[in-house]
Design an enzyme around this catalytic site. Structure first.
Site, PDB file in Angstrom:
ATOM      1  N   GLU A  68     -35.702 -20.947  16.916  1.00  0.00           N
ATOM      2  CA  GLU A  68     -34.425 -20.972  17.641  1.00  0.00           C
ATOM      3  C   GLU A  68     -33.342 -21.113  16.596  1.00  0.00           C
ATOM      4  O   GLU A  68     -33.540 -21.790  15.576  1.00  0.00           O
ATOM      5  CB  GLU A  68     -34.399 -22.181  18.586  1.00  0.00           C
ATOM      6  CG  GLU A  68     -33.149 -22.311  19.447  1.00  0.00           C
ATOM      7  CD  GLU A  68     -32.041 -23.182  18.865  1.00  0.00           C
ATOM      8  OE1 GLU A  68     -31.041 -23.404  19.561  1.00  0.00           O
ATOM      9  OE2 GLU A  68     -32.152 -23.634  17.698  1.00  0.00           O
ATOM     10  N   ASP A  71     -37.901 -29.693  15.612  1.00  0.00           N
ATOM     11  CA  ASP A  71     -37.459 -29.714  14.212  1.00  0.00           C
ATOM     12  C   ASP A  71     -38.651 -29.749  13.261  1.00  0.00           C
ATOM     13  O   ASP A  71     -38.490 -29.539  12.058  1.00  0.00           O
ATOM     14  CB  ASP A  71     -36.625 -30.980  13.943  1.00  0.00           C
ATOM     15  CG  ASP A  71     -35.348 -31.047  14.773  1.00  0.00           C
ATOM     16  OD1 ASP A  71     -34.806 -29.993  15.133  1.00  0.00           O
ATOM     17  OD2 ASP A  71     -34.900 -32.187  15.044  1.00  0.00           O
ATOM     18  N   HIS A 122     -36.838 -25.372  15.547  1.00  0.00           N
ATOM     19  CA  HIS A 122     -35.441 -25.602  15.950  1.00  0.00           C
ATOM     20  C   HIS A 122     -34.506 -25.436  14.754  1.00  0.00           C
ATOM     21  O   HIS A 122     -34.653 -26.140  13.755  1.00  0.00           O
ATOM     22  CB  HIS A 122     -35.315 -27.016  16.519  1.00  0.00           C
ATOM     23  CG  HIS A 122     -33.963 -27.321  17.076  1.00  0.00           C
ATOM     24  ND1 HIS A 122     -33.250 -28.438  16.716  1.00  0.00           N
ATOM     25  CD2 HIS A 122     -33.185 -26.647  17.963  1.00  0.00           C
ATOM     26  CE1 HIS A 122     -32.101 -28.460  17.374  1.00  0.00           C
ATOM     27  NE2 HIS A 122     -32.033 -27.376  18.132  1.00  0.00           N
ATOM     28  N   ARG A 123     -33.543 -24.542  14.902  1.00  0.00           N
ATOM     29  CA  ARG A 123     -32.608 -24.181  13.804  1.00  0.00           C
ATOM     30  C   ARG A 123     -33.410 -23.847  12.540  1.00  0.00           C
ATOM     31  O   ARG A 123     -33.022 -24.192  11.425  1.00  0.00           O
ATOM     32  CB  ARG A 123     -31.596 -25.302  13.537  1.00  0.00           C
ATOM     33  CG  ARG A 123     -30.833 -25.746  14.777  1.00  0.00           C
ATOM     34  CD  ARG A 123     -29.745 -26.774  14.471  1.00  0.00           C
ATOM     35  NE  ARG A 123     -29.433 -27.550  15.671  1.00  0.00           N
ATOM     36  CZ  ARG A 123     -28.680 -28.634  15.702  1.00  0.00           C
ATOM     37  NH1 ARG A 123     -28.121 -29.074  14.590  1.00  0.00           N
ATOM     38  NH2 ARG A 123     -28.462 -29.283  16.824  1.00  0.00           N
ATOM     39  N   LYS A 131     -23.685 -19.756  20.735  1.00  0.00           N
ATOM     40  CA  LYS A 131     -22.977 -21.043  20.623  1.00  0.00           C
ATOM     41  C   LYS A 131     -21.518 -20.733  20.294  1.00  0.00           C
ATOM     42  O   LYS A 131     -21.074 -20.894  19.165  1.00  0.00           O
ATOM     43  CB  LYS A 131     -23.648 -21.820  19.495  1.00  0.00           C
ATOM     44  CG  LYS A 131     -23.268 -23.244  19.349  1.00  0.00           C
ATOM     45  CD  LYS A 131     -23.925 -24.115  20.339  1.00  0.00           C
ATOM     46  CE  LYS A 131     -24.899 -25.098  19.757  1.00  0.00           C
ATOM     47  NZ  LYS A 131     -25.558 -25.866  20.827  1.00  0.00           N
ATOM     48  N   ASP A 136     -28.662 -20.925  16.164  1.00  0.00           N
ATOM     49  CA  ASP A 136     -27.363 -20.886  16.855  1.00  0.00           C
ATOM     50  C   ASP A 136     -26.508 -19.777  16.248  1.00  0.00           C
ATOM     51  O   ASP A 136     -26.453 -19.628  15.031  1.00  0.00           O
ATOM     52  CB  ASP A 136     -26.657 -22.234  16.689  1.00  0.00           C
ATOM     53  CG  ASP A 136     -27.554 -23.382  17.117  1.00  0.00           C
ATOM     54  OD1 ASP A 136     -27.834 -23.490  18.315  1.00  0.00           O
ATOM     55  OD2 ASP A 136     -27.994 -24.149  16.235  1.00  0.00           O
ATOM     56  N   HIS A 146     -24.277 -24.024  13.801  1.00  0.00           N
ATOM     57  CA  HIS A 146     -24.315 -24.869  14.993  1.00  0.00           C
ATOM     58  C   HIS A 146     -22.943 -25.433  15.354  1.00  0.00           C
ATOM     59  O   HIS A 146     -22.498 -25.351  16.497  1.00  0.00           O
ATOM     60  CB  HIS A 146     -25.304 -26.022  14.794  1.00  0.00           C
ATOM     61  CG  HIS A 146     -25.401 -26.937  15.976  1.00  0.00           C
ATOM     62  ND1 HIS A 146     -24.559 -28.013  16.170  1.00  0.00           N
ATOM     63  CD2 HIS A 146     -26.233 -26.920  17.057  1.00  0.00           C
ATOM     64  CE1 HIS A 146     -24.862 -28.619  17.297  1.00  0.00           C
ATOM     65  NE2 HIS A 146     -25.882 -27.985  17.861  1.00  0.00           N
ATOM     66  N   GLU A 183     -29.562 -18.655  20.323  1.00  0.00           N
ATOM     67  CA  GLU A 183     -28.664 -19.412  21.195  1.00  0.00           C
ATOM     68  C   GLU A 183     -27.229 -18.994  20.892  1.00  0.00           C
ATOM     69  O   GLU A 183     -26.748 -19.170  19.773  1.00  0.00           O
ATOM     70  CB  GLU A 183     -28.823 -20.929  20.990  1.00  0.00           C
ATOM     71  CG  GLU A 183     -27.900 -21.670  21.962  1.00  0.00           C
ATOM     72  CD  GLU A 183     -27.747 -23.157  21.680  1.00  0.00           C
ATOM     73  OE1 GLU A 183     -28.601 -23.770  21.032  1.00  0.00           O
ATOM     74  OE2 GLU A 183     -26.705 -23.694  22.133  1.00  0.00           O
TER      75      GLU A 183
HETATM   76  O1  G3P Z   1     -31.538 -24.194  22.120  1.00  0.00           O
HETATM   77  C1  G3P Z   1     -31.993 -25.490  22.183  1.00  0.00           C
HETATM   78  C2  G3P Z   1     -31.103 -26.456  21.444  1.00  0.00           C
HETATM   79  O2  G3P Z   1     -30.829 -25.929  20.171  1.00  0.00           O
HETATM   80  C3  G3P Z   1     -29.815 -26.736  22.159  1.00  0.00           C
HETATM   81  O3  G3P Z   1     -29.032 -27.729  21.557  1.00  0.00           O
HETATM   82  O4  G3P Z   1     -27.201 -28.535  20.128  1.00  0.00           O
HETATM   83  O5  G3P Z   1     -29.452 -28.153  19.156  1.00  0.00           O
HETATM   84  O6  G3P Z   1     -28.038 -26.236  19.808  1.00  0.00           O
HETATM   85  P1  G3P Z   1     -28.409 -27.659  20.101  1.00  0.00           P
HETATM   86 MG    MG Z   2     -29.381 -24.577  19.389  1.00  0.00          MG
END
Ligand code: G3P
Ligand code: MG
Length: 243
Positions: free
Chosen positions: A37, A232, A10-11, A114, A39, A52, A112
């Site tokens: 993943e 994460d 994540h990120r 965003k 943003d 993000h 993603e």
């Molecule tokens: O893409 C999954 C997750 O990243 C969505 O929420 O706020 O972490 O971008 P956020």
């Molecule tokens: Mg995200």
């Protein structure tokens, strides 16, 4: 068509490196993740960057909206020191820089979209155009909470698979996702049920769930049939799922 792995960082690997940076991508790779993943947002001059928040404040030494800063201004910022002194000098990467690194590491990704408010369609269009022009690796997934972004991706880059993002799936998730031609559902874990996972699979879609950092939760979700855990902490979750 798409084959996302069990674990998606994540990120990058947000727990152990400054999110949405190149060092976070490297860290995810070191932790064994094969996908991440991240943003994507537009700068004032329409460059696609990994970010993000709507503002620069939390994850860099800059201030103010990302949408009001040019790429040249953004590139002068430090995006690592806020996380820890060892990361000083890290910059906010462009999508192209991130893709070049992921290609060199043999990784894949979920981008993603965003968007900053009002830039829903153009963010998707520019990000998808860059992916189509520059990426030759595993088929990525383009996801977004913003239906307008998914619709723009569908219209301008239909060959890129889309993922329907929602904190909680409402009654019309299946019809909405199908109308947008989505092949994956990306629900938050908190409101997800075993039955909903069954329904997603019955709809012929992949389930990628976020943001799961607890080993027991990850094991439960995989037992329910979830395809991918967005976390994460890729190494910790991989260990939990292996043991
Ligand atoms: O893409 C999954 C997750 O990243 C969505 O929420 O706020 O972490 O971008 P956020
Ligand atoms: Mg995200």
């Amino acid at each position: 068509m798409i084959n996302p792995p069990r674990i998606v960082g994540h990120r990058g690997a947000k727990a152990n490196a400054p999110e949405n940076t190149l060092v976070a991508i490297r860290r995810a790779h070191e932790e064994g993740a094969t996908w991440i993943e991240f943003d994507a947002k537009l700068t004032k001059d329409n460059a696609v960057v990994l970010m993000h928040d709507e503002t620069l404040d939390r994850t860099s030494n800059g201030k103010g909206p990302v949408a009001e800063a040019t790429l040249a201004e953004i590139k002068k910022l430090d995006a690592g020191a806020w996380f820890g002194p060892a990361f000083k000098g890290e910059t906010i990467p462009t999508l192209e820089e991130a893709m070049a690194l992921m290609a060199s590491l043999g990784m894949g990704f979920n981008i993603e979209i965003k968007p900053c408010p009002g830039r829903e369609a153009e963010t998707a269009e520019r990000a998808c155009a860059s992916v189509l022009a520059n990426w030759r690796g595993p088929t990525p997934i383009v996801s977004s909470f913003k239906r307008q972004s998914l619709a723009a991706a569908q219209a301008t880059a239909p060959s890129l698979p889309r993922g329907y993002l929602a904190e909680e799936l409402g009654r019309s998730w299946r019809a909405d996702a199908e109308a947008l031609g989505c092949v994956a559902i990306h629900p938050g874990w908190k409101h997800l049920t075993r039955q909903l996972v069954r329904d997603i699979k019955e709809a012929g879609m992949k389930a990628l769930v976020w943001t799961v950092n607890e080993p027991a939760r990850a094991r439960e979700l995989v037992a329910w049939g979830v395809d991918s855990i967005i976390t994460d902490r890729p190494a910790d979750i991989a260990k939990a799922l292996a043991g």
